[in-house]
Design an enzyme around this catalytic site. Structure first.
Site, PDB file in Angstrom:
ATOM      1  N   TYR A 100       0.835  -1.201   0.000  1.00 34.43           N
ATOM      2  CA  TYR A 100       0.000   0.000   0.000  1.00 34.43           C
ATOM      3  C   TYR A 100       0.871   1.252   0.000  1.00 34.43           C
ATOM      4  O   TYR A 100       1.752   1.405   0.846  1.00 34.43           O
ATOM      5  CB  TYR A 100      -0.933  -0.010   1.222  1.00 34.43           C
ATOM      6  CG  TYR A 100      -1.408   1.367   1.623  1.00 34.43           C
ATOM      7  CD1 TYR A 100      -2.229   2.094   0.768  1.00 34.43           C
ATOM      8  CD2 TYR A 100      -1.000   1.953   2.803  1.00 34.43           C
ATOM      9  CE1 TYR A 100      -2.629   3.377   1.101  1.00 34.43           C
ATOM     10  CE2 TYR A 100      -1.398   3.220   3.144  1.00 34.43           C
ATOM     11  CZ  TYR A 100      -2.216   3.935   2.283  1.00 34.43           C
ATOM     12  OH  TYR A 100      -2.591   5.215   2.610  1.00 34.43           O
ATOM     13  N   SER A 101       0.667   2.152  -0.964  1.00 32.27           N
ATOM     14  CA  SER A 101       1.359   3.438  -1.052  1.00 32.27           C
ATOM     15  C   SER A 101       2.873   3.215  -1.064  1.00 32.27           C
ATOM     16  O   SER A 101       3.393   2.586  -1.975  1.00 32.27           O
ATOM     17  CB  SER A 101       0.900   4.336   0.100  1.00 32.27           C
ATOM     18  OG  SER A 101       1.289   5.671  -0.106  1.00 32.27           O
TER      19      SER A 101
END
Length: 273
Positions: A100-101
């Site tokens: 994530y990210s």
């Protein structure tokens, strides 16, 4: 890994010269969750609760949460080596990964550097690296320090415009997120090292090495990573598919887990062609 080890909730594991806070829950196919910059494993709780059929492996990256400061240079490929050492320490040979990210950049580096260790990839709210469609400068500036992990009031002030999605519509989500964050804020040195790693890594020269089935997820209301970056990843990763979720923001994995978990589970469970 034995059933007794699986039952352990959270523990410290020695990796290299440091200790890493790790949580392994459930049984089944192992799914490694790699959090965004400055984040810690407790921030996965909303999504983890929606994935009961998986063995979930969550950890605090060195310098964040309950892990000791980094003992290796601040590059994504050194971070990828750390992940490989951690998986070896846990007895895991091949895994699925959700990045994530910032964690999506690390997941890409890991897949490129250690392709045999990865079965499938999910890249959420992430891009290819510095060569990308950038965020608004005011939004990007807020990510240069970990202040939002130390001050609940500051997070509440910036959340809607920084993260978009449900944070624009549900103030209660901001309070819950703030409570999780301030419990284990990152160290300043660890955070700076993560910034350096993100600023010096691009997947573009290594994309040809990532031949794993990959799901690229984005939200059309993400002020940090604009959807053009997800479509670019889709173009350069040969075995990828892309889904852009309407009205979803940068924290969609934790603010809309009941929407995202079935999409992820369908992708992970699908038979490979």
């Amino acid at each position: 890994m034995t059933e007794t080890e699986i039952a352990i909730s959270t523990r410290q594991v020695r990796v290299g010269l440091g200790h890493v806070r790790v949580r392994v829950t459930g049984q089944g196919e192992p799914l490694v969750l790699i959090m965004g910059i400055g984040g810690h494993l407790d921030m996965w709780t909303p999504l983890a609760d929606q994935l009961p059929g998986r063995q979930l492996v969550m950890f605090d990256f060195p310098g964040t949460g309950g892990s000791t400061a980094p003992w290796f240079p601040p590059t994504m490929f050194h971070g990828a080596l750390f992940v490989r050492l951690l998986l070896s320490r846990l007895g895991l040979q091949q895994v699925d990964i959700v990045g994530y990210s910032w964690g999506g950049l690390l997941a890409q580096a890991f897949a490129a550097q250690h392709p045999g260790k990865v079965r499938k990839l999910i890249l959420a709210c992430t891009g290819p690296g510095p060569i990308c469609v950038p965020a608004d400068p005011r939004v990007a500036a807020r990510l240069l320090t970990p202040r939002r992990y130390y001050s609940s009031a500051y997070l509440a002030k910036i959340a809607a415009q920084t993260y978009g999605g449900e944070f624009r519509r549900q103030p209660g989500l901001v309070r819950a997120e703030a409570a999780r964050r301030v419990d284990h804020p990152p160290g300043w040195i660890g955070y700076m090292w993560q910034l350096i790693a993100a600023g010096t890594f691009s997947v573009i020269p290594f994309a040809h090495r990532i031949k794993h089935p990959t799901l690229v997820l984005g939200g059309d209301d993400d002020p940090i990573v604009r959807t053009a970056n997800q479509y670019f990843l889709h173009r350069i990763l040969s075995q990828s598919e892309v889904q852009v979720i309407e009205k979803a923001g940068h924290l969609m994995l934790v603010d809309s887990p009941s929407t995202l978990a079935p999409i992820m589970e369908t992708f992970l469970s699908a038979e490979e062609a």
